[in-house]
Design a protein around this motif. Structure first.
Motif, short mmCIF file in Angstrom:
data_model
loop_
_atom_site.label_atom_id
_atom_site.label_comp_id
_atom_site.label_asym_id
_atom_site.label_seq_id
_atom_site.Cartn_x
_atom_site.Cartn_y
_atom_site.Cartn_z
N VAL B 26 0.84 -1.20 0.00
CA VAL B 26 0.00 0.00 0.00
C VAL B 26 0.87 1.25 0.00
O VAL B 26 0.42 2.34 -0.35
CB VAL B 26 -0.95 -0.04 1.21
N SER B 29 0.82 3.32 -3.03
CA SER B 29 -0.39 4.06 -3.37
C SER B 29 -0.12 5.57 -3.31
O SER B 29 0.57 6.05 -2.42
CB SER B 29 -1.50 3.69 -2.39
N TYR B 32 -0.78 7.48 -0.02
CA TYR B 32 -0.06 7.13 1.21
C TYR B 32 1.00 8.17 1.49
O TYR B 32 1.71 8.62 0.59
CB TYR B 32 0.58 5.74 1.07
N GLN B 53 -5.02 -1.81 8.14
CA GLN B 53 -4.79 -2.07 6.72
C GLN B 53 -5.02 -3.54 6.41
O GLN B 53 -5.28 -4.33 7.30
CB GLN B 53 -3.35 -1.68 6.35
N LYS B 58 -10.52 -5.26 5.07
CA LYS B 58 -11.45 -6.10 4.29
C LYS B 58 -12.53 -6.70 5.18
O LYS B 58 -13.71 -6.72 4.84
CB LYS B 58 -10.67 -7.22 3.59
N GLU B 79 -7.70 1.54 1.78
CA GLU B 79 -6.53 0.66 1.78
C GLU B 79 -5.79 0.71 3.11
O GLU B 79 -5.23 -0.28 3.56
CB GLU B 79 -5.57 1.07 0.66
N ARG B 80 -5.79 1.87 3.71
CA ARG B 80 -5.07 1.99 4.98
C ARG B 80 -5.52 3.23 5.72
O ARG B 80 -5.81 4.25 5.11
CB ARG B 80 -3.56 2.08 4.71
N GLY B 157 -6.74 5.21 -0.03
CA GLY B 157 -7.69 4.35 -0.73
C GLY B 157 -7.96 4.86 -2.12
O GLY B 157 -7.27 5.73 -2.64
#
Lengths: 201, 187
Positions: B26, B29, B32, B53, B58, B79-80, B157
């Protein structure tokens, strides 16, 4: 070299002596060595010495082999035995034409098992789970913080432009009316300018 | 090379590619930002360090889908999430302010756009956004509370801006801050 009544020589007995001490001889050889020892003083001395050595060795303390030595032994054994390793044998086996069908069947079985495992029903995660609930709470906090700060900034903007500024303007107007002048500070500045000009002129 | 050998090689490459893709970090990304690099907190001054994360996000998304669909949908785009709270670096007010300004410039240099700005006697606040053409890649929050305590947040994300706005707007106040040991001077 001496020879017993049955014809066993000292050399033969001495060769068998270690196995005799370890009781590894067959009944015939064992009996032959025992009879020779009854008759031969020299061999009896050797027998006694062998028994003492074995007894001394057994009384020694046991130590584990160093890890490096064990590792080296294992590596050597693996290298020497690699030709017969399971993987190699399987690979060789799959290359045989006769085994092709069996290989295909095995691969199919593995694929089906993997598919079944992949599609097995997962236990559904729940917000009641403490870890998930905590993660959700912390995520909400992060999102709410952005919202809260945005609202606060907007509030500052609203207060600044729509409340504070109009209030200041209203007060200024009221002050102007009270002083009887529409532009008191400008006029006072102009008055100062005129005074300065008069002084210099 | 025999056909069977080619098939084996192709299958191995396919599997290796799948594993590599799953392990893509991640950190790559665009949304981030490593909060540690801002260097805003005093040594040993971090009191709260939240890092959500991977599987946890999920699971959270899946868990929320039924009970809170909108939150679940947003969580599935995350995502985190990182939150750090602690004592700010700096000997006095001007020192803390200088560090804060440096951190702001650091974020701006990394392509983050300022979205919210609050400067008053008691606190300095910045909210930055890393935006794509139609989606939000990340949000970064810097709060300097009373020139002593700080709050840093990084939300990573591939986020739907409308959904983010709707969800944030629906949250009336900061929830359960005491449980996190966070106090940013709520009124």
């Amino acid at each position: 070299m001496s020879r017993s009544a049955e014809g066993s020589s000292c050399d033969t007995v001495l060769e068998l002596l270690e196995a005799f001490v370890d009781r590894d001889l067959g009944p015939g050889e064992e009996r032959m060595v025992a009879e020779h020892l009854d008759e031969c003083r020299a061999c009896r001395r050797e027998h006694r010495l062998a028994l003492e050595i074995r007894s001394s060795l057994r009384s020694l303390p046991e130590h584990d082999a160093p890890a490096k030595v064990l590792w080296a032994v294992r590596m050597t054994a693996r290298d020497q035995g690699s030709r017969g390793a399971l993987g190699t044998r399987l690979l060789r086996w799959t290359r045989r034409p006769a085994s092709a069908f069996a290989t295909a069947a095995l691969a199919l079985a593995v694929a089906v098992a993997a598919l079944v495992w992949w599609q097995r029903p997962e236990p559904r995660p729940s917000l009641d789970d403490p870890e998930i609930a905590r993660a959700a709470r912390e995520t909400r906090f992060a999102l709410a913080l952005v919202g809260e700060l945005g609202r606060r900034a907007a509030l500052d903007e609203v207060l600044g432009r729509r409340v504070v500024a109009p209030t200041v303007e209203g007060l200024t107007d009221a002050l102007r009316e009270h002083l009887g002048s529409e532009r008191p500070e400008v006029e006072s500045t102009e008055r100062e300018d005129k005074t300065e000009k008069g002084a210099t002129g | 090379m025999k056909k069977r050998d080619v098939a084996v090689v192709v299958m191995m490459l396919f599997m290796a590619g799948g594993v590599a893709s799953a392990q893509q970090s991640v950190e790559q990304s665009p949304g981030y930002f490593p909060l540690e690099e801002l260097g805003l907190f005093a040594d040993g001054g971090v009191e709260v360090d939240v890092d959500i994360q991977g599987p946890m996000i999920k699971m959270m998304a899946a868990a929320a889908q039924e009970q809170e669909p909108e939150f679940g949908e947003l969580a599935s785009q995350l995502e985190r999430i990182r939150v750090r709270v602690g004592t700010l670096r700096g000997d006095d007010r001007s020192g803390v302010e200088a560090e804060f300004d440096r951190a702001i410039r650091q974020l701006e240099a990394a392509g983050w756009k300022p979205m919210v700005r609050v400067d008053d006697e008691e606190e300095l606040v910045r909210v930055f956004v890393k935006q794509g053409t139609e989606r939000i890649h990340g949000l970064a929050v810097l709060v300097n509370d009373g020139f002593e305590e700080g709050v840093l947040v990084n939300i990573v994300g591939d986020l739907d801006p409308e959904l983010v706005g709707r969800l944030i707007g629906s949250m009336d106040s900061l929830p359960d801050l005491n449980e996190l040991g966070i106090d940013i001077g709520q009124e």
